[in-house]
Design a protein around this motif. Sequence first.
Motif, PDB file in Angstrom:
ATOM      1  N   TYR A  61       0.828  -1.201   0.000  1.00  0.00           N
ATOM      2  CA  TYR A  61       0.000   0.000   0.000  1.00  0.00           C
ATOM      3  C   TYR A  61       0.869   1.259   0.000  1.00  0.00           C
ATOM      4  O   TYR A  61       1.912   1.296   0.676  1.00  0.00           O
ATOM      5  CB  TYR A  61      -0.881   0.040   1.249  1.00  0.00           C
ATOM      6  CG  TYR A  61      -1.966  -1.008   1.323  1.00  0.00           C
ATOM      7  CD1 TYR A  61      -2.788  -1.276   0.232  1.00  0.00           C
ATOM      8  CD2 TYR A  61      -2.167  -1.719   2.501  1.00  0.00           C
ATOM      9  CE1 TYR A  61      -3.791  -2.237   0.311  1.00  0.00           C
ATOM     10  CE2 TYR A  61      -3.175  -2.671   2.602  1.00  0.00           C
ATOM     11  CZ  TYR A  61      -3.972  -2.926   1.494  1.00  0.00           C
ATOM     12  OH  TYR A  61      -4.964  -3.881   1.580  1.00  0.00           O
ATOM     13  N   TYR A 115      -8.088  -4.847   5.007  1.00  0.00           N
ATOM     14  CA  TYR A 115      -7.599  -4.541   3.651  1.00  0.00           C
ATOM     15  C   TYR A 115      -8.201  -3.231   3.169  1.00  0.00           C
ATOM     16  O   TYR A 115      -9.158  -2.698   3.744  1.00  0.00           O
ATOM     17  CB  TYR A 115      -7.903  -5.671   2.669  1.00  0.00           C
ATOM     18  CG  TYR A 115      -9.332  -5.726   2.155  1.00  0.00           C
ATOM     19  CD1 TYR A 115      -9.706  -5.037   1.002  1.00  0.00           C
ATOM     20  CD2 TYR A 115     -10.293  -6.485   2.815  1.00  0.00           C
ATOM     21  CE1 TYR A 115     -11.007  -5.096   0.526  1.00  0.00           C
ATOM     22  CE2 TYR A 115     -11.593  -6.546   2.348  1.00  0.00           C
ATOM     23  CZ  TYR A 115     -11.941  -5.850   1.202  1.00  0.00           C
ATOM     24  OH  TYR A 115     -13.236  -5.909   0.744  1.00  0.00           O
ATOM     25  N   GLN A 117      -9.203  -0.970  -0.604  1.00  0.00           N
ATOM     26  CA  GLN A 117      -9.335  -0.850  -2.057  1.00  0.00           C
ATOM     27  C   GLN A 117      -9.152   0.621  -2.410  1.00  0.00           C
ATOM     28  O   GLN A 117      -9.776   1.488  -1.790  1.00  0.00           O
ATOM     29  CB  GLN A 117     -10.704  -1.339  -2.526  1.00  0.00           C
ATOM     30  CG  GLN A 117     -10.889  -2.839  -2.443  1.00  0.00           C
ATOM     31  CD  GLN A 117     -12.209  -3.302  -3.034  1.00  0.00           C
ATOM     32  OE1 GLN A 117     -12.997  -2.506  -3.534  1.00  0.00           O
ATOM     33  NE2 GLN A 117     -12.470  -4.595  -2.964  1.00  0.00           N
ATOM     34  N   GLU A 306      -8.700 -10.749  -0.523  1.00  0.00           N
ATOM     35  CA  GLU A 306      -8.310  -9.356  -0.356  1.00  0.00           C
ATOM     36  C   GLU A 306      -7.580  -9.128   0.957  1.00  0.00           C
ATOM     37  O   GLU A 306      -6.740  -8.231   1.073  1.00  0.00           O
ATOM     38  CB  GLU A 306      -9.552  -8.459  -0.426  1.00  0.00           C
ATOM     39  CG  GLU A 306     -10.256  -8.441  -1.777  1.00  0.00           C
ATOM     40  CD  GLU A 306      -9.581  -7.508  -2.759  1.00  0.00           C
ATOM     41  OE1 GLU A 306      -8.465  -7.054  -2.474  1.00  0.00           O
ATOM     42  OE2 GLU A 306     -10.165  -7.239  -3.813  1.00  0.00           O
TER      43      GLU A 306
END
Length: 325
Positions: A61, A115, A117, A306
């Motif tokens: 990330y 997680y 997105q 995920e």
Amino acid sequence: MPRRVSCTGVCLADPGPDEAMTATVPVKDIILPFQVDRAALRGRFVRLGPVLSHILDRHNYPVPVAMLLAELVVLTAALGSALKYDGIFTLQTSGKGPVSILVADMTSAGELRGYAQFDAERVAALDEGPQLSPVPALIGAGHLAFTVDQGADTERYQGIVALEGSTLADCIQHYFRQSEQIDAAIKLALDRDDVAGWSGGALMIQRLPGARDEQHVTRAESDEAWREAVTLMSTARSNEITDPALAPEQLLYRLFHEPGVRAFEAQPVSASCRCSRERVARTLGAFPRDEILSLMENGKVDVRCEFCGESYSFDQAALDGLFAG
């Protein structure tokens, strides 16, 4: 709403000048419930180290996204541990900003995962612009959802509120004021070291309904005790919250010894994902066969978790067996 924990604990006393003020064993990955006696406030102290690194290091990330997810994971530990339930507590944001979804959950056994997105190009563009508050800049207009799922035979609880605040901690406090009519204050700290990895923690105190009646005090006295506790908590330094060498009980005593503080049994936490090939197979089997077959590439359907990044492949024979029933 699930019932909150009520219990007795050990009053913390002055360790004295000759006693160690630091932990002899590093204190990481724990949740320590406590109570501020004068105001009958319930509290949680959270400190995460290797657990946070395990969750975040599985993904590449960008730093702003990782920081935001780290904050959500710490808040999930603090909030989930304040409830009495047997199942899964989930904290999720959805918005129109570069980070469209953030999810973290914790089982009643203390297993954490999470997680994010996000749109990488939009996040990178933010890095080049002015520094903005993380929630408006990264998540944008959206919602925050709390979910407690105790299994198929129980009613699932869910609370949803608009995201209002500069940080996720601000949004949580807004939720409690608006939806639960509970005073809540949160102080959160995060850090990342190239060698030691991620560390994070939080102090949270709540004034629950009925606390004033328990103390047999006036509204003015209760309000004053609440303001005092919030002020004392705000003096905690970020490095004190995250430092594994500082015993949590020592920090709580430093902050709240004047109004009186007692600690309860600490809960260990771990990083664990509940995905498995069998779970993924059941999920695929819940969709129409033709829809799943349309996802085949190179003779197989690949599904990636995920949360942990684990991949599961199903070839034609596996899919035929999946839908045979």
